[in-house]
Design an enzyme around this catalytic site. Structure first.
Site, PDB file in Angstrom:
ATOM      1  N   ARG A 102      12.359  -1.013   7.350  1.00  0.00           N
ATOM      2  CA  ARG A 102      12.819  -1.454   8.672  1.00  0.00           C
ATOM      3  C   ARG A 102      14.332  -1.553   8.650  1.00  0.00           C
ATOM      4  O   ARG A 102      14.919  -1.892   7.611  1.00  0.00           O
ATOM      5  CB  ARG A 102      12.299  -2.865   8.993  1.00  0.00           C
ATOM      6  CG  ARG A 102      10.983  -2.950   9.678  1.00  0.00           C
ATOM      7  CD  ARG A 102      11.013  -2.386  11.107  1.00  0.00           C
ATOM      8  NE  ARG A 102       9.696  -2.428  11.720  1.00  0.00           N
ATOM      9  CZ  ARG A 102       8.746  -1.507  11.562  1.00  0.00           C
ATOM     10  NH1 ARG A 102       8.970  -0.443  10.836  1.00  0.00           N
ATOM     11  NH2 ARG A 102       7.574  -1.632  12.172  1.00  0.00           N
ATOM     12  N   GLU A 104      18.356   0.004  16.046  1.00  0.00           N
ATOM     13  CA  GLU A 104      17.775   1.254  16.552  1.00  0.00           C
ATOM     14  C   GLU A 104      17.598   1.219  18.069  1.00  0.00           C
ATOM     15  O   GLU A 104      17.221   0.165  18.589  1.00  0.00           O
ATOM     16  CB  GLU A 104      16.345   1.394  15.978  1.00  0.00           C
ATOM     17  CG  GLU A 104      16.251   2.120  14.692  1.00  0.00           C
ATOM     18  CD  GLU A 104      14.835   2.061  14.127  1.00  0.00           C
ATOM     19  OE1 GLU A 104      14.718   1.769  12.943  1.00  0.00           O
ATOM     20  OE2 GLU A 104      13.859   2.281  14.872  1.00  0.00           O
ATOM     21  N   ARG A 150       0.820  -1.214   0.000  1.00  0.00           N
ATOM     22  CA  ARG A 150       0.000   0.000   0.000  1.00  0.00           C
ATOM     23  C   ARG A 150       0.853   1.263   0.000  1.00  0.00           C
ATOM     24  O   ARG A 150       0.541   2.241  -0.681  1.00  0.00           O
ATOM     25  CB  ARG A 150      -0.928  -0.019   1.214  1.00  0.00           C
ATOM     26  CG  ARG A 150      -1.985  -1.093   1.093  1.00  0.00           C
ATOM     27  CD  ARG A 150      -2.621  -1.411   2.415  1.00  0.00           C
ATOM     28  NE  ARG A 150      -1.718  -2.187   3.259  1.00  0.00           N
ATOM     29  CZ  ARG A 150      -2.101  -3.113   4.139  1.00  0.00           C
ATOM     30  NH1 ARG A 150      -3.379  -3.370   4.282  1.00  0.00           N
ATOM     31  NH2 ARG A 150      -1.229  -3.756   4.875  1.00  0.00           N
ATOM     32  N   HIS A 185      13.233   7.331  12.716  1.00  0.00           N
ATOM     33  CA  HIS A 185      12.034   6.478  12.582  1.00  0.00           C
ATOM     34  C   HIS A 185      10.755   7.300  12.778  1.00  0.00           C
ATOM     35  O   HIS A 185       9.966   7.046  13.696  1.00  0.00           O
ATOM     36  CB  HIS A 185      12.106   5.315  13.585  1.00  0.00           C
ATOM     37  CG  HIS A 185      11.257   4.146  13.171  1.00  0.00           C
ATOM     38  ND1 HIS A 185      11.604   2.834  13.399  1.00  0.00           N
ATOM     39  CD2 HIS A 185      10.051   4.075  12.537  1.00  0.00           C
ATOM     40  CE1 HIS A 185      10.668   2.034  12.937  1.00  0.00           C
ATOM     41  NE2 HIS A 185       9.712   2.770  12.396  1.00  0.00           N
ATOM     42  N   ILE A 186      10.574   8.281  11.885  1.00  0.00           N
ATOM     43  CA  ILE A 186       9.426   9.189  12.023  1.00  0.00           C
ATOM     44  C   ILE A 186       8.569   9.244  10.764  1.00  0.00           C
ATOM     45  O   ILE A 186       7.791  10.181  10.579  1.00  0.00           O
ATOM     46  CB  ILE A 186       9.883  10.618  12.399  1.00  0.00           C
ATOM     47  CG1 ILE A 186      10.904  11.170  11.384  1.00  0.00           C
ATOM     48  CG2 ILE A 186      10.440  10.661  13.814  1.00  0.00           C
ATOM     49  CD1 ILE A 186      11.188  12.671  11.544  1.00  0.00           C
TER      50      ILE A 186
HETATM   51  C1  GLV Z   1       6.402   1.989  11.687  1.00  0.00           C
HETATM   52  O1  GLV Z   1       7.545   1.743  11.514  1.00  0.00           O
HETATM   53  C2  GLV Z   1       5.333   1.091  11.386  1.00  0.00           C
HETATM   54  O2  GLV Z   1       5.586  -0.084  11.090  1.00  0.00           O
HETATM   55  O3  GLV Z   1       4.169   1.518  11.458  1.00  0.00           O
END
Ligand code: GLV
Length: 329
Positions: free
Chosen positions: A235, A264, A153, A282-283
């Protein structure tokens, strides 16, 4: 009243919603250490997590636990086989973050290609002496070829953005997407190696699985164009960060944009010392609206999964729906 653990700081109004249904133990501080997580889960019926590791040992130590709602679309922190064996329902928060995450991936790719943070650091450092024809030359986005690895998606949301930049879109995925989706997105499937050779900008949006570990390592980086960029909003661990740091230092690719890292919140020191990488903590889904939507969706899943509230039977986002209705084992 059933008891739940909210394992992370989240928006207080979401905790208030949960308190209407459950006795809530809220960790409003740093992530819990594994033994503390086990201790706090021991008497709980449900939990709301965000990246906390839940495996067979944690489930065995929490015999009442029936639902764990992850506030993330990715759930590599869950051992789903262990959830299935214990008949514990796992849920995630897909869809609500697609567009915000794609926006951020786009921004990261552009920042890397056009050297935005690198030049800003230089300016703040007081090094700017005046305009130069060759100051911070970057690589173009418009008219180039976007290579998307992981055409789910979020990958599809990126492909739609590419239209506005007159980009050609190629993609690689475990399986090809439906022909009508390929046609709508004007996206052409490529084997991974071909995509890496052809793309000007590679963006990673695939889920982390043990098979996807180091999808991009030294061999894959060697296939990419020297002018190409690599963006990871998927990731940590999908990229071999040590190999990437070497490729960036030796200018084997032009630049990278990374929002996720192996180990992380640690970041490979080789990445911290090269200029041609944009690093963010990671934002990618972190717009105000989207993070609230994710927290509320995780709460919806927990409320429904534990059989309370208006949707008492069917949580919106079960990862392992086969356990629904089965007794905890
Ligand atoms: C963030 O990393 C998520 O998987 O929603």
């Amino acid at each position: 009243m059933q008891k739940i653990l909210v394992a992370r700081p989240i928006f207080p109004e979401v905790v208030e919603r949960l308190k209407a249904h459950f006795e809530v133990d809220w960790n409003d501080g740093p992530a819990l250490a594994p033994d503390e997580l086990v201790r706090r889960l021991a008497d709980k019926d449900g939990a709301l997590t965000a990246g906390d590791m839940i495996d067979a040992a944690v489930l065995a130590a929490a015999p009442r636990l029936r639902v764990v709602a992850n506030m993330a679309v990715g759930y590599n922190n869950f051992d789903i086989a262990a959830f299935n064996a214990a008949n514990v329902l796992a849920t995630n928060t897909p869809d609500v973050l697609n567009e915000s995450t794609a926006d951020f991936g786009w921004a990261l790719m552009m920042a890397a290609a056009r050297r935005i943070t690198e030049s800003e650091r230089w300016l703040r450092d007081g090094q700017w002496q005046g305009w130069r024809h060759d100051g911070f030359l970057g690589v173009d986005i418009h008219g180039s070829t976007l290579g998307i690895i992981g055409m789910g998606r979020i990958g599809q949301a990126l492909a739609r953005r590419a239209r506005g930049f007159d980009m050609r879109v190629i993609y690689h995925n475990r399986s090809r997407v439906a022909p009508d989706v390929e046609a709508e997105l004007a996206a052409q499937y490529r084997p991974k190696a071909d995509l890496l050779r052809e793309a000007d900008h590679v963006v990673l949006v695939l889920p982390y699985t043990p098979e996807n570990r180091h999808t991009i390592g030294a061999a894959e980086l060697a296939l990419m164009k020297r002018t190409a960029t690599l963006t990871n909003i998927a990731r940590g661990g999908i990229v071999d960060d040590a190999a990437l740091a070497v490729a960036l230092r030796e200018r084997r690719i032009a630049a990278a944009g990374l929002d996720v890292f192996e180990g992380e919140p640690g970041v490979h020191p080789g990445l911290l010392s090269v200029p041609n990488v944009v690093l963010t903590p990671h934002i990618a889904s972190a717009s105000e609206t989207t993070r609230r939507a994710m927290a509320n969706l995780a709460a919806d899943n927990l409320i429904a999964g534990l059989g309370v509230g208006p949707h008492a039977t069917q949580p919106p986002n079960p990862i392992n729906p086969q356990v629904l209705g089965k007794a905890r084992s």
